[in-house]
Structures are given as C-alpha cells and as structure tokens.
Design a protein around this motif. Structure first.
Motif, mmCIF file in Angstrom:
data_model
loop_
_atom_site.group_PDB
_atom_site.id
_atom_site.type_symbol
_atom_site.label_atom_id
_atom_site.label_comp_id
_atom_site.label_asym_id
_atom_site.label_seq_id
_atom_site.Cartn_x
_atom_site.Cartn_y
_atom_site.Cartn_z
ATOM 1 N N THR A 56 0.833 -1.197 0.000
ATOM 2 C CA THR A 56 0.000 0.000 0.000
ATOM 3 C C THR A 56 0.872 1.252 0.000
ATOM 4 O O THR A 56 2.043 1.223 0.407
ATOM 5 N N VAL A 57 0.301 2.371 -0.437
ATOM 6 C CA VAL A 57 1.050 3.621 -0.537
ATOM 7 C C VAL A 57 0.226 4.772 0.034
ATOM 8 O O VAL A 57 -0.999 4.706 0.123
ATOM 9 N N GLY A 58 0.920 5.835 0.411
ATOM 10 C CA GLY A 58 0.254 7.051 0.850
ATOM 11 C C GLY A 58 -0.253 6.999 2.278
ATOM 12 O O GLY A 58 -0.203 5.969 2.949
ATOM 13 N N GLU A 59 -0.759 8.126 2.750
ATOM 14 C CA GLU A 59 -1.247 8.240 4.120
ATOM 15 C C GLU A 59 -2.436 7.325 4.389
ATOM 16 O O GLU A 59 -2.628 6.857 5.513
ATOM 17 N N ARG A 60 -3.232 7.068 3.374
ATOM 18 C CA ARG A 60 -4.416 6.233 3.559
ATOM 19 C C ARG A 60 -4.142 4.757 3.278
ATOM 20 O O ARG A 60 -5.071 3.948 3.299
ATOM 21 N N LYS A 61 -2.884 4.421 3.020
ATOM 22 C CA LYS A 61 -2.483 3.029 2.794
ATOM 23 C C LYS A 61 -3.339 2.379 1.703
ATOM 24 O O LYS A 61 -3.943 1.335 1.893
ATOM 25 N N GLN A 62 -3.378 3.024 0.546
ATOM 26 C CA GLN A 62 -4.203 2.535 -0.545
ATOM 27 C C GLN A 62 -3.395 1.655 -1.495
ATOM 28 O O GLN A 62 -2.178 1.801 -1.626
ATOM 29 N N CYS A 63 -4.089 0.766 -2.168
ATOM 30 C CA CYS A 63 -3.457 -0.028 -3.211
ATOM 31 C C CYS A 63 -3.041 0.907 -4.339
ATOM 32 O O CYS A 63 -3.834 1.755 -4.773
ATOM 33 N N PRO A 64 -1.810 0.801 -4.843
ATOM 34 C CA PRO A 64 -1.362 1.702 -5.915
ATOM 35 C C PRO A 64 -2.119 1.520 -7.225
ATOM 36 O O PRO A 64 -2.015 2.360 -8.127
#
Length: 395
Positions: free
Chosen positions: A65-73
């Motif tokens: 996951t990536v970003g502050e919201r831990k989203q799938c790229p």
C-alpha cells in the motif's frame, strides 16, 4: 446463498470505505506472471510496489500500500486500474473474490459475504428477506473455493442437520433474540459434550429433544428468571472494544470511532469512566427498538450472517468455542449500536447503524489475533461459562 448475496454488486467509486485501502494485497502466482507480461503505463505505479514473497501459489507476491491512507497503488480515482485496463480476469484471486467466500461442502457450493463491505452490510441488515436461501449461478475461481470436510468426528449429513437446526432456532421470532442465543449456547454446550465423548451418533436425537423442550417452553420460563446485568455487559464488551485501539488510516473508520467514543462520554484519548459507560449503554438500549423500528431484524440478520459465514458451529476448537466467538462479536456490536442510540434528540438513522455494523466487522473480524484475545479475555474474566453468559445476553 442468502438472497442478499445474489443481489450484491460492487459499487466501486461510490464506496465510502473501499477494500482497496488498509490491506496489503497478496497476488497469486498465475496473476503475478500475467502482470509481468504486460506493459501498460497505467499499471506502472502498481508494478513498482509489487514484490515477490515466496513460492506459495496463493501468496506468491504482494502489492504494498502507498500514501497516508495506505491505498493499493492500482486504485485510481476510486476505480481499479487493473480491472479498467486488463479486465476482471486479471485481478488477484483475493480481489476477485472479496467480499465473497465460496466453499464446497459435500460437493455443493455455498457462497457467503462478509459485512466488512459497506454495500454488503446494507443489503444484509436492512432487507427482511435477506436470509431467504436461494440457488443461483455463480462465477468463481477454483483456487478461491474453500473445501470443508468433517469436523469433530461429525458425519457431513449430521453436520447439515446441526447447521439447519441452529439457523432455524435463530429465525424463531416467537422468542426474543437474547433467548434464541441463550438456547443456542445450551445446544452448543451439549453438542460439545457429545463430541468429546465420541457419541456423535446421538446428535440427531439431541436435536429432536431440544425442539421438544423449546416447544414446551420450559427452558424459556427458566431463562426469564434471569435478571439482566447491564453493568457487566457494558464493561465486558467495552473492554473488547478498547483493546483494538483507535489506529486507522481510513477517514471513514476514524470518523465513526470518534462518533462512538463521544457517545460513550469518552475524553480526547477515548477514555471513559465506568459509571459513564454503563449509563450510556443503558440509555442507548432503551432507544434501540425505536431506532430499529423500520428494520427490527437488523441484529438477527447480523447473527445469521455470522453463523453462515463462519460455518457455525464447526469453525472453532469446539462447537462451544464457535458459540463464544459468535457471542463476543454480537455483544460488542450490540454495545456499539446501543451507544449510537445514546442521544437526547432523534435516534440515529438506519444508515448510521448499518455503517456502525460495517465498521465493527472490518475492524474486529479480519484480525485472527484479536479473535484469540477475545476468547482468552472471556475465559480469564470468568464469563465463558454458560451460566454466566446468560447475564451477558439478557436485555
């Protein structure tokens, strides 16, 4: 499958708590190799964040996951770039299946849905006919089918009898829900005893005896002598709530937890006095029927989905252990719904109550470690015995 499973369709970008956030996605071997053969710019961000794990077929690689919201790229503008550019067949098995689970029992497929999905929660909890069982064609990958065999030495045909009895008991609306759950616990306790003694052949007769006793009403009369212990209910299940913590990367979940904490009477750190907790719970209980008057079956449907999803009562260490896990989840949800109803003005909407149930399912039911802690907590606090559990159920 339950009728609501047949009705379910993913709402994609409209989802308020997307499954493409907060969870690391495992990629099966076949899908991983298919990705390596593609050269689509829209998937570059996902490919950079995908790493090999092992030679295991189902968890061959993972998408970090990536970003502050831990989203799938792969998530772009609320939609999956894999599905948009390659089609549904290129989704990892876990993404292709979620929120569904498909299992094979004696050659027959059963499909269930977890309520951690917001749309699934709405369909399951708000429709009165959600748990009419239907046959319907499905599309499923063989790799995603869970094989279910004999448990506790109980032959498959008797396992089916047990499951049908348990489901029919919970649907017996002549009884209050807490009464149905108390009787269910007594049954699971007796079932565990027969399995421990290797007397599985006596189970059909035991089911007949239980039906007779329930029809006679003697057990109900005994249960009604029990006085509710709202203080213990609030304290025990609030402890289960607090052990999970408030950490989340989801704005939706964070907002829901802050809302609940405020109605608990908690401070900025989520702490609340015992007196305030019990008072909030009792006031909320008094208003729950009013809040659910347009969907009085909401908690019943939740229990039904848990039973069918978890292959109740055959998924725990014993049938009674399966029951304890069910009651822990039910009791915690009842607490959260009651606290949501702790208002001075209008009662919360059904949308708010459904969102609370979805948040509860996502935060508390996808963590096996948490389930173990819950079970240990009930045993260590002395609430695992059926005689004391009655007090946690009585409202």
């Amino acid at each position: 499958m339950p009728r609501f499973v047949e009705r379910f369709r993913c709402i994609g970008p409209s989802c308020e708590d997307t499954c493409c956030s907060g969870w690391t996605v495992h990629v099966d071997k076949k899908t991983y190799k298919a990705y390596r053969k593609t050269s689509i710019p829209a998937l570059d961000r996902m490919m950079v964040n995908m790493e090999r794990l092992s030679d295991t077929e189902g968890a061959y690689a993972q998408i970090k996951t990536v970003g502050e919201r831990k989203q799938c790229p792969a998530l772009q503008n609320g939609s999956c770039s894999v599905q948009a550019n390659l089609g549904e067949s290129y989704l990892p098995t876990v993404c292709h299946a979620y929120p569904r689970t498909t299992r094979r029992v004696e050659g027959q497929l059963e499909q269930v849905i977890t309520l951690s999905c917001p749309e699934a929660a709405r369909l399951a909890l708000l429709a009165e006919d959600a748990f009419e069982f239907v046959e319907s064609p499905i599309s499923v990958r063989e790799a995603a089918v869970v094989e279910v065999g004999m448990r506790f030495g109980v032959p498959p045909e008797i396992m089916a009898e047990v499951r049908i009895f348990c489901i029919n008991l919970v649907r017996t609306r002549d009884l209050e829900l807490w009464q149905r759950l108390a009787l269910l616990g007594t049954f699971c306790d007796s079932l565990t005893l027969l399995c421990t003694r290797s007397e599985q052949e006596k189970i059909p007769r035991m089911i007949e005896d239980f039906i007779g006793v329930i029809d006679h009403g003697q057990l109900i009369d005994t249960l009604n002598l029990i006085h509710p212990d709202h203080k213990s209910q609030a304290m025990v299940f609030a402890t289960l709530w607090s052990t999970k913590g408030f950490d989340t990367f989801s704005p939706f979940q964070h907002g829901m937890m802050q809302q609940i904490a405020a109605k608990f009477g908690a401070d900025a750190n989520g702490e609340v006095s015992a007196e305030g907790l019990v008072a909030s719970y009792q006031r909320g209980l008094d208003r729950m029927d009013e809040a659910m008057q347009e969907a009085p079956w909401m908690l019943e449907n939740y229990v039904m989905n848990e039973m069918f999803t978890q292959f109740f009562p055959f998924q725990g260490d014993t049938p009674y252990d399966s029951y304890l896990q069910l009651i822990a989840r039910f009791g915690l949800l009842r607490l959260l719904l009651a606290v949501q109803c702790n208002t001075e003005g209008e009662v919360p909407s059904l949308a708010t109550l459904t969102a609370t149930a979805q948040m509860h399912s996502r935060r508390f039911q996808h963590n096996p470690t948490y389930a173990t802690r819950v079970r240990q907590s009930l045993f260590e606090s002395g609430w695992a015995e059926m005689s004391t559990l009655y007090k946690l159920l009585r409202t």
